[in-house]
Design a protein around this motif. Sequence first.
Motif, PDB file in Angstrom:
ATOM      1  N   MET A   1       0.843  -1.181   0.000  1.00  0.00           N
ATOM      2  CA  MET A   1       0.000   0.000   0.000  1.00  0.00           C
ATOM      3  C   MET A   1       0.887   1.243   0.000  1.00  0.00           C
ATOM      4  O   MET A   1       1.828   1.336   0.769  1.00  0.00           O
ATOM      5  N   ASN A   2       0.559   2.194  -0.843  1.00  0.00           N
ATOM      6  CA  ASN A   2       1.412   3.384  -0.848  1.00  0.00           C
ATOM      7  C   ASN A   2       0.955   4.383   0.211  1.00  0.00           C
ATOM      8  O   ASN A   2      -0.113   4.263   0.797  1.00  0.00           O
ATOM      9  N   ALA A   3       1.791   5.385   0.457  1.00  0.00           N
ATOM     10  CA  ALA A   3       1.540   6.358   1.533  1.00  0.00           C
ATOM     11  C   ALA A   3       0.292   7.185   1.269  1.00  0.00           C
ATOM     12  O   ALA A   3      -0.409   7.585   2.200  1.00  0.00           O
ATOM     13  N   PHE A   4      -0.009   7.458  -0.019  1.00  0.00           N
ATOM     14  CA  PHE A   4      -1.182   8.267  -0.354  1.00  0.00           C
ATOM     15  C   PHE A   4      -2.470   7.572   0.068  1.00  0.00           C
ATOM     16  O   PHE A   4      -3.353   8.179   0.662  1.00  0.00           O
ATOM     17  N   LEU A   5      -2.579   6.278  -0.211  1.00  0.00           N
ATOM     18  CA  LEU A   5      -3.776   5.534   0.176  1.00  0.00           C
ATOM     19  C   LEU A   5      -3.885   5.408   1.691  1.00  0.00           C
ATOM     20  O   LEU A   5      -4.975   5.446   2.241  1.00  0.00           O
ATOM     21  N   THR A   6      -2.766   5.254   2.359  1.00  0.00           N
ATOM     22  CA  THR A   6      -2.765   5.163   3.813  1.00  0.00           C
ATOM     23  C   THR A   6      -3.251   6.471   4.425  1.00  0.00           C
ATOM     24  O   THR A   6      -4.050   6.479   5.359  1.00  0.00           O
ATOM     25  N   ALA A   7      -2.813   7.610   3.887  1.00  0.00           N
ATOM     26  CA  ALA A   7      -3.256   8.914   4.383  1.00  0.00           C
ATOM     27  C   ALA A   7      -4.748   9.097   4.125  1.00  0.00           C
ATOM     28  O   ALA A   7      -5.475   9.596   4.995  1.00  0.00           O
ATOM     29  N   ASP A   8      -5.215   8.704   2.939  1.00  0.00           N
ATOM     30  CA  ASP A   8      -6.638   8.825   2.637  1.00  0.00           C
ATOM     31  C   ASP A   8      -7.472   7.959   3.576  1.00  0.00           C
ATOM     32  O   ASP A   8      -8.532   8.373   4.029  1.00  0.00           O
ATOM     33  N   LEU A   9      -6.998   6.765   3.856  1.00  0.00           N
ATOM     34  CA  LEU A   9      -7.710   5.878   4.768  1.00  0.00           C
ATOM     35  C   LEU A   9      -7.746   6.469   6.177  1.00  0.00           C
ATOM     36  O   LEU A   9      -8.777   6.437   6.848  1.00  0.00           O
ATOM     37  N   SER A  10      -6.633   7.053   6.617  1.00  0.00           N
ATOM     38  CA  SER A  10      -6.584   7.670   7.941  1.00  0.00           C
ATOM     39  C   SER A  10      -7.559   8.835   8.039  1.00  0.00           C
ATOM     40  O   SER A  10      -8.253   8.989   9.039  1.00  0.00           O
ATOM     41  N   VAL A  11      -7.615   9.640   6.994  1.00  0.00           N
ATOM     42  CA  VAL A  11      -8.543  10.780   6.984  1.00  0.00           C
ATOM     43  C   VAL A  11      -9.982  10.287   7.003  1.00  0.00           C
ATOM     44  O   VAL A  11     -10.821  10.786   7.754  1.00  0.00           O
ATOM     45  N   ALA A  12     -10.285   9.289   6.185  1.00  0.00           N
ATOM     46  CA  ALA A  12     -11.643   8.745   6.139  1.00  0.00           C
ATOM     47  C   ALA A  12     -12.042   8.146   7.486  1.00  0.00           C
ATOM     48  O   ALA A  12     -13.175   8.346   7.945  1.00  0.00           O
ATOM     49  N   LEU A  13     -11.126   7.437   8.133  1.00  0.00           N
ATOM     50  CA  LEU A  13     -11.423   6.865   9.444  1.00  0.00           C
ATOM     51  C   LEU A  13     -11.623   7.956  10.497  1.00  0.00           C
ATOM     52  O   LEU A  13     -12.506   7.841  11.360  1.00  0.00           O
ATOM     53  N   ALA A  14     -10.830   9.017  10.437  1.00  0.00           N
ATOM     54  CA  ALA A  14     -10.983  10.121  11.386  1.00  0.00           C
ATOM     55  C   ALA A  14     -12.338  10.810  11.196  1.00  0.00           C
ATOM     56  O   ALA A  14     -13.037  11.104  12.172  1.00  0.00           O
ATOM     57  N   ILE A  15     -12.722  11.060   9.957  1.00  0.00           N
ATOM     58  CA  ILE A  15     -14.016  11.694   9.689  1.00  0.00           C
ATOM     59  C   ILE A  15     -15.149  10.779  10.118  1.00  0.00           C
ATOM     60  O   ILE A  15     -16.114  11.214  10.752  1.00  0.00           O
ATOM     61  N   GLY A  16     -15.035   9.515   9.785  1.00  0.00           N
ATOM     62  CA  GLY A  16     -16.071   8.558  10.185  1.00  0.00           C
ATOM     63  C   GLY A  16     -16.179   8.436  11.696  1.00  0.00           C
ATOM     64  O   GLY A  16     -17.282   8.383  12.251  1.00  0.00           O
ATOM     65  N   GLY A  17     -15.043   8.420  12.387  1.00  0.00           N
ATOM     66  CA  GLY A  17     -15.057   8.345  13.852  1.00  0.00           C
ATOM     67  C   GLY A  17     -15.673   9.585  14.479  1.00  0.00           C
ATOM     68  O   GLY A  17     -16.443   9.489  15.442  1.00  0.00           O
ATOM     69  N   ALA A  18     -15.335  10.750  13.935  1.00  0.00           N
ATOM     70  CA  ALA A  18     -15.918  11.992  14.454  1.00  0.00           C
ATOM     71  C   ALA A  18     -17.426  12.025  14.226  1.00  0.00           C
ATOM     72  O   ALA A  18     -18.190  12.453  15.098  1.00  0.00           O
ATOM     73  N   ALA A  19     -17.859  11.584  13.054  1.00  0.00           N
ATOM     74  CA  ALA A  19     -19.296  11.547  12.763  1.00  0.00           C
ATOM     75  C   ALA A  19     -20.013  10.568  13.693  1.00  0.00           C
ATOM     76  O   ALA A  19     -21.080  10.876  14.230  1.00  0.00           O
ATOM     77  N   LEU A  20     -19.426   9.412  13.904  1.00  0.00           N
ATOM     78  CA  LEU A  20     -20.019   8.419  14.803  1.00  0.00           C
ATOM     79  C   LEU A  20     -20.119   8.952  16.231  1.00  0.00           C
ATOM     80  O   LEU A  20     -21.154   8.803  16.891  1.00  0.00           O
ATOM     81  N   ALA A  21     -19.060   9.604  16.699  1.00  0.00           N
ATOM     82  CA  ALA A  21     -19.077  10.173  18.054  1.00  0.00           C
ATOM     83  C   ALA A  21     -20.133  11.269  18.172  1.00  0.00           C
ATOM     84  O   ALA A  21     -20.878  11.327  19.157  1.00  0.00           O
ATOM     85  N   THR A  22     -20.231  12.126  17.157  1.00  0.00           N
ATOM     86  CA  THR A  22     -21.203  13.219  17.192  1.00  0.00           C
ATOM     87  C   THR A  22     -22.630  12.687  17.244  1.00  0.00           C
ATOM     88  O   THR A  22     -23.438  13.108  18.083  1.00  0.00           O
ATOM     89  N   TYR A  23     -22.958  11.768  16.354  1.00  0.00           N
ATOM     90  CA  TYR A  23     -24.321  11.248  16.339  1.00  0.00           C
ATOM     91  C   TYR A  23     -24.625  10.367  17.544  1.00  0.00           C
ATOM     92  O   TYR A  23     -25.763  10.311  17.989  1.00  0.00           O
ATOM     93  N   SER A  24     -23.625   9.707  18.099  1.00  0.00           N
ATOM     94  CA  SER A  24     -23.836   8.938  19.327  1.00  0.00           C
ATOM     95  C   SER A  24     -24.187   9.868  20.489  1.00  0.00           C
ATOM     96  O   SER A  24     -25.080   9.566  21.290  1.00  0.00           O
ATOM     97  N   LEU A  25     -23.484  10.999  20.577  1.00  0.00           N
ATOM     98  CA  LEU A  25     -23.798  11.971  21.629  1.00  0.00           C
ATOM     99  C   LEU A  25     -25.198  12.539  21.458  1.00  0.00           C
ATOM    100  O   LEU A  25     -25.942  12.725  22.433  1.00  0.00           O
ATOM    101  N   ARG A  26     -25.575  12.826  20.230  1.00  0.00           N
ATOM    102  CA  ARG A  26     -26.931  13.349  19.986  1.00  0.00           C
ATOM    103  C   ARG A  26     -27.996  12.323  20.356  1.00  0.00           C
ATOM    104  O   ARG A  26     -28.982  12.650  21.010  1.00  0.00           O
ATOM    105  N   LEU A  27     -27.798  11.102  19.925  1.00  0.00           N
ATOM    106  CA  LEU A  27     -28.766  10.046  20.241  1.00  0.00           C
ATOM    107  C   LEU A  27     -28.814   9.796  21.744  1.00  0.00           C
ATOM    108  O   LEU A  27     -29.898   9.662  22.321  1.00  0.00           O
ATOM    109  N   GLY A  28     -27.649   9.786  22.380  1.00  0.00           N
ATOM    110  CA  GLY A  28     -27.610   9.603  23.830  1.00  0.00           C
ATOM    111  C   GLY A  28     -28.353  10.714  24.552  1.00  0.00           C
ATOM    112  O   GLY A  28     -29.061  10.467  25.527  1.00  0.00           O
ATOM    113  N   GLY A  29     -28.195  11.951  24.078  1.00  0.00           N
ATOM    114  CA  GLY A  29     -28.909  13.073  24.676  1.00  0.00           C
ATOM    115  C   GLY A  29     -30.414  12.929  24.538  1.00  0.00           C
ATOM    116  O   GLY A  29     -31.170  13.203  25.473  1.00  0.00           O
TER     117      GLY A  29
END
Length: 104
Positions: A1-29
């Motif tokens: 795997m090249n570094a570009f794909l690894t960076a894209d995957l890291s960014v996608a995982l960070a965005i997905g994690g932030a979205a999951l945390a945000t909506y979990s907090l909203r649902l929990g509220g």
Amino acid sequence: MNAFLTADLSVALAIGGAALATYSLRLGGLLLAERLPANGGFKRFMDALPGTILLSLVAPGIYSSGALGGAAALATALCAWKTRNILFAMLVGVGMVAAGRMIF
């Protein structure tokens, strides 16, 4: 795997994690809201919370703007109190800062 794909995957995982945390907090509220007391000290605290959050967001900006920011904030608060028109009050404050920056 090249570094570009690894960076894209890291960014996608960070965005997905932030979205999951945000909506979990909203649902929990939403789910927790039914179990909170509808009166008493906790209700008064929760009713005051939006104002305190707004103040915590606005206060650093006022402080960093110095005397001009403080005067504009005071004029905005007084205008909002007297006219009960928040939009007009905000325009007064923004106008004061703009005029002050042009003059000074």
